[in-house]
Motif scaffolding. Sequence first.
Motif, short mmCIF file in Angstrom:
data_model
loop_
_atom_site.label_atom_id
_atom_site.label_comp_id
_atom_site.label_asym_id
_atom_site.label_seq_id
_atom_site.Cartn_x
_atom_site.Cartn_y
_atom_site.Cartn_z
N ASN A 121 59.11 -29.70 -18.84
CA ASN A 121 57.93 -29.26 -17.98
C ASN A 121 56.73 -28.87 -18.39
OD1 ASN A 121 59.85 -29.84 -16.02
ND2 ASN A 121 60.09 -27.77 -15.40
N SER A 122 55.46 -29.19 -18.18
CA SER A 122 54.36 -28.69 -18.69
C SER A 122 53.10 -28.15 -17.68
CB SER A 122 53.57 -29.83 -19.45
OG SER A 122 53.11 -30.74 -18.56
N ILE A 123 52.30 -27.43 -17.92
CA ILE A 123 51.46 -26.46 -17.17
C ILE A 123 50.14 -26.36 -18.16
CG2 ILE A 123 52.24 -24.14 -17.62
CD1 ILE A 123 51.40 -23.45 -15.09
N THR A 124 48.98 -26.69 -17.44
CA THR A 124 47.76 -26.17 -17.86
C THR A 124 46.82 -25.65 -16.66
OG1 THR A 124 47.73 -28.07 -19.59
CG2 THR A 124 45.73 -27.17 -19.16
N ILE A 125 46.46 -24.53 -17.11
CA ILE A 125 45.48 -23.81 -16.44
C ILE A 125 44.27 -23.20 -16.86
CG2 ILE A 125 45.05 -21.94 -14.63
CD1 ILE A 125 47.90 -21.77 -14.21
N PRO A 126 42.98 -24.07 -17.11
CA PRO A 126 41.48 -23.59 -17.68
C PRO A 126 40.94 -22.74 -16.56
CG PRO A 126 41.57 -25.83 -16.89
CD PRO A 126 42.81 -25.45 -16.51
N ALA A 127 40.33 -21.91 -16.97
CA ALA A 127 39.27 -21.20 -16.16
C ALA A 127 37.85 -21.10 -16.94
CB ALA A 127 39.91 -19.65 -15.84
N GLN A 128 37.14 -21.98 -16.40
CA GLN A 128 35.72 -22.04 -17.04
C GLN A 128 34.58 -21.55 -16.28
OE1 GLN A 128 35.36 -26.14 -18.07
NE2 GLN A 128 37.43 -26.23 -19.18
N PHE A 129 33.91 -20.41 -16.72
CA PHE A 129 32.80 -20.05 -15.87
C PHE A 129 31.37 -20.53 -16.72
CE2 PHE A 129 36.30 -17.06 -15.57
CZ PHE A 129 36.18 -16.82 -14.13
N SER A 130 30.50 -20.96 -16.16
CA SER A 130 29.59 -21.88 -16.61
C SER A 130 28.51 -21.37 -16.17
CB SER A 130 29.69 -23.38 -16.20
OG SER A 130 29.53 -23.51 -14.72
N TYR A 131 27.11 -21.84 -16.99
CA TYR A 131 25.80 -21.63 -16.61
C TYR A 131 24.95 -22.75 -16.79
CZ TYR A 131 21.12 -19.60 -16.81
OH TYR A 131 19.61 -19.30 -16.63
N SER A 132 24.20 -23.24 -15.85
CA SER A 132 23.45 -24.49 -15.69
C SER A 132 22.39 -24.52 -16.36
CB SER A 132 23.24 -24.88 -14.18
OG SER A 132 22.59 -26.11 -14.18
N GLY B 152 25.14 -27.58 -18.87
CA GLY B 152 25.53 -26.38 -18.98
C GLY B 152 26.37 -25.90 -20.15
N ILE B 153 26.59 -24.61 -20.11
CA ILE B 153 27.66 -24.17 -21.07
C ILE B 153 28.32 -23.63 -20.42
CG2 ILE B 153 25.78 -24.21 -23.33
CD1 ILE B 153 25.34 -21.15 -22.17
N MET B 154 29.88 -23.41 -21.00
CA MET B 154 30.80 -22.62 -20.17
C MET B 154 31.56 -21.91 -21.42
SD MET B 154 33.96 -23.57 -21.08
CE MET B 154 34.80 -25.11 -22.23
N ALA B 155 32.19 -20.66 -20.73
CA ALA B 155 33.01 -19.97 -21.51
C ALA B 155 34.24 -19.38 -20.58
CB ALA B 155 32.44 -18.64 -22.14
N GLY B 156 35.60 -19.16 -21.01
CA GLY B 156 36.60 -18.89 -20.25
C GLY B 156 37.84 -18.73 -21.22
N MET B 157 38.90 -19.31 -20.38
CA MET B 157 40.08 -19.35 -21.15
C MET B 157 41.06 -20.35 -20.67
SD MET B 157 42.87 -18.46 -18.69
CE MET B 157 42.92 -18.01 -17.21
N GLU B 158 42.17 -20.83 -21.27
CA GLU B 158 43.11 -21.80 -20.95
C GLU B 158 44.30 -21.03 -21.16
OE1 GLU B 158 42.27 -26.05 -21.43
OE2 GLU B 158 44.28 -25.99 -22.31
#
Length: 222
Positions: A80-91, A97-103
Amino acid sequence: MRIATTCTGPNVFAFCLALLAFFKLNAQAPEPPLPVEMLFGNDQFYFQVVIKKKFSPDSKFGFFSVATYSASYNQKIPQNSITIPAQFSYSLGKGFGIMAGMEINSVAGFSPIVGPQHNYTSKKVLAVTVASLFLNEDLDFKLFGLYEYKPPLNEKWTWYNRLQFIYNHNLKEGIHNRSYLYLRSGLKRKSLAFGLGANLDQIGPNKIFADNYGLFARWDFN
């Protein structure tokens, strides 16, 4: 790299429900739908939810996530596999745009990420491209693309097509981590889409190939 032991199916649904509730409560105007998809393949069950929202209608700040979960029918947990990215961006304008967050994923665990992104949306086309630099020990780099083409067939039905890919590379060791190409083609009416799907994966430095073919169903939550 370490194996993350807390990434389970229920965690995916809980995470997605929390994000859905947050943006629903903070929405002040009609927003793009939240598509939830399931693929019943010959080898695996695949689940995906896409969240693409602005913090307010006129805000330059936004959030993007494509949370995925694959489960083998034989109940072998390591498959089984899972991927959850969370990207907060600025246009920055014109779709850039540019983004920063976590995965979080089931192989490397947790990692902060930064990078550029580009979005284009029209009635027929959706195009999202994101480059992510992982600020982890291996200094991974990932290129992600999601492209939809939805030409109308008549007043009620639309021809739905999607190409989605990832290429993930370990910059420190110069080796391939994972890449995939996911394809969808079918019909769409209002919030419902369904049709044929194919998930084609290459895993690890030796690019071990895995394929999964089947039927998909998708619902756009408003």
